[in-house]
Design a protein around this motif. Sequence first.
Motif, PDB file in Angstrom:
ATOM      1  N   ASN A 301       0.810  -1.229   0.000  1.00 57.49           N
ATOM      2  CA  ASN A 301       0.000   0.000   0.000  1.00 57.49           C
ATOM      3  C   ASN A 301       0.839   1.274   0.000  1.00 57.49           C
ATOM      4  O   ASN A 301       0.292   2.369   0.157  1.00 57.49           O
ATOM      5  CB  ASN A 301      -0.915   0.012   1.229  1.00 57.49           C
ATOM      6  N   VAL A 302       2.151   1.129  -0.160  1.00 54.69           N
ATOM      7  CA  VAL A 302       3.047   2.289  -0.106  1.00 54.69           C
ATOM      8  C   VAL A 302       3.809   2.410  -1.422  1.00 54.69           C
ATOM      9  O   VAL A 302       4.419   1.459  -1.897  1.00 54.69           O
ATOM     10  CB  VAL A 302       4.050   2.164   1.060  1.00 54.69           C
ATOM     11  N   ASP A 303       3.760   3.599  -2.006  1.00 47.69           N
ATOM     12  CA  ASP A 303       4.463   3.881  -3.255  1.00 47.69           C
ATOM     13  C   ASP A 303       5.335   5.116  -3.042  1.00 47.69           C
ATOM     14  O   ASP A 303       4.815   6.213  -2.897  1.00 47.69           O
ATOM     15  CB  ASP A 303       3.455   4.113  -4.384  1.00 47.69           C
ATOM     16  N   TYR A 304       6.657   4.911  -2.993  1.00 48.94           N
ATOM     17  CA  TYR A 304       7.528   6.066  -2.796  1.00 48.94           C
ATOM     18  C   TYR A 304       8.858   5.881  -3.508  1.00 48.94           C
ATOM     19  O   TYR A 304       9.218   4.771  -3.899  1.00 48.94           O
ATOM     20  CB  TYR A 304       7.751   6.343  -1.310  1.00 48.94           C
ATOM     21  N   GLU A 305       9.558   6.987  -3.669  1.00 50.09           N
ATOM     22  CA  GLU A 305      10.881   6.961  -4.285  1.00 50.09           C
ATOM     23  C   GLU A 305      11.908   7.530  -3.315  1.00 50.09           C
ATOM     24  O   GLU A 305      11.603   8.399  -2.496  1.00 50.09           O
ATOM     25  CB  GLU A 305      10.892   7.792  -5.575  1.00 50.09           C
ATOM     26  N   TYR A 306      13.116   7.012  -3.394  1.00 53.69           N
ATOM     27  CA  TYR A 306      14.247   7.591  -2.668  1.00 53.69           C
ATOM     28  C   TYR A 306      15.045   8.434  -3.658  1.00 53.69           C
ATOM     29  O   TYR A 306      15.224   8.048  -4.818  1.00 53.69           O
ATOM     30  CB  TYR A 306      15.141   6.491  -2.087  1.00 53.69           C
ATOM     31  N   PHE A 307      15.527   9.593  -3.219  1.00 53.73           N
ATOM     32  CA  PHE A 307      16.309  10.448  -4.108  1.00 53.73           C
ATOM     33  C   PHE A 307      17.272  11.302  -3.276  1.00 53.73           C
ATOM     34  O   PHE A 307      17.092  11.485  -2.062  1.00 53.73           O
ATOM     35  CB  PHE A 307      15.397  11.347  -4.948  1.00 53.73           C
ATOM     36  N   ASP A 308      18.306  11.801  -3.929  1.00 49.26           N
ATOM     37  CA  ASP A 308      19.290  12.669  -3.277  1.00 49.26           C
ATOM     38  C   ASP A 308      19.207  14.069  -3.873  1.00 49.26           C
ATOM     39  O   ASP A 308      19.226  14.235  -5.099  1.00 49.26           O
ATOM     40  CB  ASP A 308      20.705  12.114  -3.475  1.00 49.26           C
TER      41      ASP A 308
END
Length: 325
Positions: A301-308
């Motif tokens: 149920n979680v949709d996310y991105e990691y970014f710098d």
Amino acid sequence: MEEADAVGPRDEERERYLRTKETGAGNERLRILVGGRRGERRKRRKRGLEAKKDSSRRAFVACSGCAFCFAASFSEAARAFPKLLDLNDETVEDVNYVLDHRNQRTDKVFAKAMTTMAGYESVIEERKTELFTRAFSNRTGKVDVVELGAGTWPNAKYYDMVASTTNFGVSVDVYGVDPNEYMTPYALENFEKVKSDKVKYEPLRGVSENLPFEDGSVDVAVVSLVLCSVEDQLASLKEVKRVLKPKTGKFIFVEHVLSQTNDSLRRQQEALTPMQIKAADGCRLNRKTGEVIKKVFGSENVDYEYFDLDGFWVIGSQIAGIASV
């Protein structure tokens, strides 16, 4: 009675705490103060008991005077917001105890400092626009929102965007919850910049670990650089999930986290976290917030991105996404 005393603050501890002047002392006790009687509060809710005292609710969500005098129509509009849950007397006392013993000087300085985040807000604007667009799509009528750690309310323009865009056709009622009362004047300044008359904002002074909202009463919850600072991240996220409407509730989050790509930066974040906690209202640089969000809402149920983000050093490692109930 013995059980309640075991969970709540003892008189001797309270007296010692009253003599404590150090910044953040209230936050160190937060888990004990607000977590002990949640079971009793849930039983009240399940039985459908009405609140005993309106004054209790007002004590918990005490805002600065200007919030209630902002405009005559503002108070009237506030009554259309989601119904506030009246906490029991013991919980009100404990939460107020934490709020009353925050360091006012530090809060005032920190609130002013948060008005200097324009550079960050400019860099993150595209991602926030996309998240708000997704979370508010396919909605009609009135959308009830709780923003935790609303602070100076830099997100005001995104609510203005979704309320002003004809594709949405919604009105947005936002509760901005924050323990720092000195944020309120800045938040109201940003509220004045909102062009759409379909956006309403009410600042509430409170804590994320014990939200005064009924189960399943909120359409959208929002956090932005907040979960780094809450004392009990797991309890806060469980409260977010509790108040969101089943099946349709959305949780927007944009947070800095422990670096996943740079070992040197990760070591710096770990080393600097103790100092950061004292300097930035409890902010932790070493939290793995995405993992906790997935634990509470379920990975599916979680949709996310990691970014710098370049140029933001220890807060440049970030995540942004939406969790669904």
